[in-house]
Design a protein around this motif. Structure first.
Motif, PDB file in Angstrom:
ATOM      1  N   GLY A  27      11.733  17.712  17.218  1.00 55.66           N
ATOM      2  CA  GLY A  27      12.947  16.960  17.233  1.00 55.66           C
ATOM      3  C   GLY A  27      12.975  15.786  17.983  1.00 55.66           C
ATOM      4  O   GLY A  27      12.442  15.964  19.136  1.00 55.66           O
ATOM      5  N   LYS A  28      13.628  14.802  17.561  1.00 56.38           N
ATOM      6  CA  LYS A  28      13.545  13.480  18.589  1.00 56.38           C
ATOM      7  C   LYS A  28      14.853  13.747  19.796  1.00 56.38           C
ATOM      8  O   LYS A  28      15.563  14.488  19.682  1.00 56.38           O
ATOM      9  CB  LYS A  28      14.170  12.204  17.634  1.00 56.38           C
ATOM     10  N   ALA A  38      23.553  12.549  23.041  1.00 58.89           N
ATOM     11  CA  ALA A  38      23.514  14.140  22.591  1.00 58.89           C
ATOM     12  C   ALA A  38      22.346  14.680  21.988  1.00 58.89           C
ATOM     13  O   ALA A  38      22.446  14.248  20.765  1.00 58.89           O
ATOM     14  CB  ALA A  38      24.919  14.669  22.206  1.00 58.89           C
ATOM     15  N   LYS A  39      21.451  15.332  22.533  1.00 61.67           N
ATOM     16  CA  LYS A  39      20.383  15.992  21.716  1.00 61.67           C
ATOM     17  C   LYS A  39      20.721  17.421  20.934  1.00 61.67           C
ATOM     18  O   LYS A  39      20.754  18.250  21.696  1.00 61.67           O
ATOM     19  CB  LYS A  39      19.120  16.127  22.713  1.00 61.67           C
ATOM     20  N   LEU A  40      20.825  17.130  19.624  1.00 58.62           N
ATOM     21  CA  LEU A  40      21.195  18.586  18.979  1.00 58.62           C
ATOM     22  C   LEU A  40      20.332  18.552  17.890  1.00 58.62           C
ATOM     23  O   LEU A  40      20.424  19.095  16.906  1.00 58.62           O
ATOM     24  CB  LEU A  40      22.659  18.409  18.243  1.00 58.62           C
ATOM     25  N   SER A  41      18.969  18.320  18.378  1.00 54.84           N
ATOM     26  CA  SER A  41      17.756  18.282  17.383  1.00 54.84           C
ATOM     27  C   SER A  41      16.794  19.426  17.346  1.00 54.84           C
ATOM     28  O   SER A  41      15.806  19.759  16.701  1.00 54.84           O
ATOM     29  CB  SER A  41      17.256  17.098  17.330  1.00 54.84           C
ATOM     30  N   SER A  42      16.944  19.956  18.542  1.00 51.91           N
ATOM     31  CA  SER A  42      15.613  21.012  19.040  1.00 51.91           C
ATOM     32  C   SER A  42      16.169  22.510  19.330  1.00 51.91           C
ATOM     33  O   SER A  42      15.280  23.267  19.606  1.00 51.91           O
ATOM     34  CB  SER A  42      15.005  20.305  20.112  1.00 51.91           C
ATOM     35  N   ASN A  43      17.378  22.884  18.934  1.00 55.51           N
ATOM     36  CA  ASN A  43      17.921  24.178  19.098  1.00 55.51           C
ATOM     37  C   ASN A  43      17.624  24.706  20.399  1.00 55.51           C
ATOM     38  O   ASN A  43      17.333  25.938  20.578  1.00 55.51           O
ATOM     39  CB  ASN A  43      16.975  25.173  18.056  1.00 55.51           C
ATOM     40  N   GLU A  44      17.889  23.919  21.537  1.00 53.40           N
ATOM     41  CA  GLU A  44      17.924  24.094  23.062  1.00 53.40           C
ATOM     42  C   GLU A  44      19.116  24.768  23.284  1.00 53.40           C
ATOM     43  O   GLU A  44      20.066  24.574  22.812  1.00 53.40           O
ATOM     44  CB  GLU A  44      17.526  22.985  23.836  1.00 53.40           C
ATOM     45  N   ASN A  45      19.181  25.564  24.374  1.00 57.67           N
ATOM     46  CA  ASN A  45      20.517  26.074  24.885  1.00 57.67           C
ATOM     47  C   ASN A  45      21.359  25.114  25.632  1.00 57.67           C
ATOM     48  O   ASN A  45      20.910  24.369  26.532  1.00 57.67           O
ATOM     49  CB  ASN A  45      20.232  27.127  26.150  1.00 57.67           C
ATOM     50  N   PRO A  46      22.414  24.906  25.197  1.00 56.97           N
ATOM     51  CA  PRO A  46      23.329  23.921  25.731  1.00 56.97           C
ATOM     52  C   PRO A  46      23.646  23.977  27.176  1.00 56.97           C
ATOM     53  O   PRO A  46      24.364  23.042  28.024  1.00 56.97           O
ATOM     54  CB  PRO A  46      24.835  23.771  24.701  1.00 56.97           C
ATOM     55  N   PHE A  47      23.708  25.310  27.679  1.00 54.09           N
ATOM     56  CA  PHE A  47      23.870  25.534  29.172  1.00 54.09           C
ATOM     57  C   PHE A  47      22.685  25.458  30.067  1.00 54.09           C
ATOM     58  O   PHE A  47      22.802  25.900  31.250  1.00 54.09           O
ATOM     59  CB  PHE A  47      24.375  27.090  29.194  1.00 54.09           C
ATOM     60  N   LEU A 330      25.173   9.642  12.457  1.00 49.45           N
ATOM     61  CA  LEU A 330      25.362  10.419  13.682  1.00 49.45           C
ATOM     62  C   LEU A 330      24.629   9.662  15.017  1.00 49.45           C
ATOM     63  O   LEU A 330      25.134   9.619  16.064  1.00 49.45           O
ATOM     64  CB  LEU A 330      24.951  11.697  13.599  1.00 49.45           C
ATOM     65  N   MET A 331      23.687   9.209  14.708  1.00 51.19           N
ATOM     66  CA  MET A 331      22.795   8.556  15.626  1.00 51.19           C
ATOM     67  C   MET A 331      23.623   7.419  16.193  1.00 51.19           C
ATOM     68  O   MET A 331      23.600   7.360  17.647  1.00 51.19           O
ATOM     69  CB  MET A 331      21.296   8.073  15.318  1.00 51.19           C
ATOM     70  N   ASP A 332      24.102   6.521  15.469  1.00 48.53           N
ATOM     71  CA  ASP A 332      24.860   5.671  15.945  1.00 48.53           C
ATOM     72  C   ASP A 332      25.912   6.000  16.859  1.00 48.53           C
ATOM     73  O   ASP A 332      26.489   5.269  17.674  1.00 48.53           O
ATOM     74  CB  ASP A 332      24.985   4.713  14.863  1.00 48.53           C
ATOM     75  N   ALA A 333      26.487   7.083  16.265  1.00 49.68           N
ATOM     76  CA  ALA A 333      27.564   7.618  17.081  1.00 49.68           C
ATOM     77  C   ALA A 333      27.325   8.440  18.440  1.00 49.68           C
ATOM     78  O   ALA A 333      28.234   8.683  18.977  1.00 49.68           O
ATOM     79  CB  ALA A 333      28.423   8.473  16.243  1.00 49.68           C
ATOM     80  N   GLY A 334      26.054   8.503  18.402  1.00 46.10           N
ATOM     81  CA  GLY A 334      25.622   9.076  19.909  1.00 46.10           C
ATOM     82  C   GLY A 334      25.005  10.521  19.728  1.00 46.10           C
ATOM     83  O   GLY A 334      25.062  11.268  20.914  1.00 46.10           O
ATOM     84  N   TYR A 335      24.643  10.985  18.508  1.00 47.30           N
ATOM     85  CA  TYR A 335      24.270  12.489  18.476  1.00 47.30           C
ATOM     86  C   TYR A 335      22.989  12.374  17.563  1.00 47.30           C
ATOM     87  O   TYR A 335      22.797  11.876  16.376  1.00 47.30           O
ATOM     88  CB  TYR A 335      25.353  13.040  17.766  1.00 47.30           C
ATOM     89  N   ILE A 336      21.806  13.005  18.268  1.00 45.21           N
ATOM     90  CA  ILE A 336      20.722  13.209  17.476  1.00 45.21           C
ATOM     91  C   ILE A 336      20.484  14.524  16.780  1.00 45.21           C
ATOM     92  O   ILE A 336      20.902  15.582  17.596  1.00 45.21           O
ATOM     93  CB  ILE A 336      19.412  12.915  18.427  1.00 45.21           C
ATOM     94  N   VAL A 337      20.238  14.691  15.582  1.00 49.97           N
ATOM     95  CA  VAL A 337      20.248  15.937  14.693  1.00 49.97           C
ATOM     96  C   VAL A 337      18.636  15.886  14.035  1.00 49.97           C
ATOM     97  O   VAL A 337      18.066  15.072  14.342  1.00 49.97           O
ATOM     98  CB  VAL A 337      21.266  16.424  13.979  1.00 49.97           C
TER      99      VAL A 337
END
Length: 373
Positions: A27-28, A38-47, A330-337
């Motif tokens: 994931g990017k 905001a990186k939401l592409s690699s299933n990492e723990n947000p905490f 979403l990328m333009d809005a600040g979210y990478i999925v």
């Protein structure tokens, strides 16, 4: 003659099955124009991970010149105590990815077949082709594992069946009864590999019985990782549990050293920090439920969330707005999925469950993209 000509003329020829591998694409972490969002592409723990784990990692700074324990005795002992398992039947590796590769390397080769499900984890075909075995893809059942489809494809050449539970990238889950039925239908010479990378996100009643099968059956291997709920993705710590014969075979091809001393100490500390794990699980359940409800409320716009048991959701775009359009928007809005055309899911986005702020903002951005009021 150019340098390129010199480097390609009469060069060593790789095996055909190696050249058939589609390299893994992670994931990017940044947008196409280089922004950190905001990186939401690699299933990492947000905490992230807990302070106790960070402290354990830092404690290894004075021994950077030392090789780690090749056998990972301390971690295997801790895992055995935590899960009530025999440490001698635990094998550690550089993430569960290496354990999956070791399973393929020990039990499959040219002329053999390895089965995995459509929309399965992309490491499975890589591990299969890497050893010269033939991939066999079982059709899905509405994006979920179809036990009957797997069993229908078993032949006398089948050596391994890979099943992720919950599955990645779909998040779907197979019950204990279905996993038991799958195992019961396999010949004894076939190794069932249950990839449980996301199992800590399950409720206790959703245990698929994999560890018990591996404890009592000679042809089951369970793999797990510290990369997800424990928040140690960069540490690359994974492990597997199986019969003595399975573990012995895999140990013969294990790399002499895998993760560092620091990573091993961090993993042990992570096992002991149950409050962090429970907090992560509760947050994930709350926000995954909210997010999927929001997506399904956009059904009139052609959106659908595949029911997930993991720390992500697969969102399908079956209307006027394409997944590619939403991905770029979403990328333009600040979210990478994660857009998934390389996994035969050009109409899907895999979206990690992030912080409340990230999920609230992403939902608002997605509603705007699809034109919802």
């Amino acid at each position: 003659m150019t340098d390129t000509d010199i480097l390609t003329a009469d060069a060593p020829v790789p095996k055909d099955w190696i050249m058939a591998i589609a390299p893994y694409v992670p994931g990017k972490s940044k947008t196409d124009d280089g922004r950190s969002v905001a990186k939401l592409s690699s299933n990492e723990n947000p905490f992230g991970t807990s302070q106790a784990v960070r402290d354990a990692f830092v404690s290894a700074a004075p021994v950077l010149e030392r090789y780690p324990d090749s056998a990972a005795v301390e971690l295997r002992t801790a895992l055995g105590a935590h899960y009530d398992l025999d440490p001698e039947r635990i094998l550690c590796g550089t993430g569960s990815d290496e354990v999956l590769h070791m399973a393929a390397g020990a039990f499959a080769g040219p002329g053999d077949e390895v089965i995995y499900v459509r929309y399965g984890f992309t490491v499975y075909p890589i591990a299969t082709r890497r050893v010269g075995a033939t991939p066999v893809v079982a059709p899905d059942k509405d994006y979920a594992t179809d036990v009957d489809a797997i069993l229908a494809r078993v032949t006398d050449r089948t050596r391994i069946v890979f099943v992720a539970n919950p599955n990645n990238p779909t998040g779907t889950y197979s019950s204990r009864a279905e996993i038991a039925r799958l195992h019961a239908g396999l010949p004894r010479h076939v190794l069932l590999v249950l990839d449980q990378a996301y199992t800590e996100y399950l409720d206790s009643q959703d245990d698929d019985g994999g560890l018990e099968l591996a404890r009592t059956q000679p042809n089951v291997l369970v793999t797990r990782t510290f990369s997800k709920i424990f928040g140690l993705a960069s540490a690359r710590v994974g492990w597997g549990y199986g019969s003595p014969a399975v573990i012995d075979a895999m140990n013969r091809i294990r790399q002499p050293f895998s993760f560092s001393i620091a990573a091993g100490r961090a993993a042990i500390a992570a096992l002991h920090d149950r409050d962090f794990v429970e907090r992560s699980r509760a947050h994930n359940l709350e926000w995954r439920t909210r997010f999927e409800a929001e997506i399904n409320a956009l059904g009139n716009k052609g959106l659908r969330a595949v029911p997930s048991k993991a720390n992500f959701s697969l969102v399908l775009f079956e209307g006027e707005t394409s997944a590619e359009t939403a991905y770029k928007g979403l990328m333009d809005a600040g979210y990478i999925v994660r857009w998934l055309p390389g996994q035969d899911l050009p109409h899907g986005l895999r979206i990690t469950i992030g912080t409340p702020e990230e999920m609230t903002g992403l939902i608002a951005a997605l509603r705007k993209i699809v034109g919802a009021a």
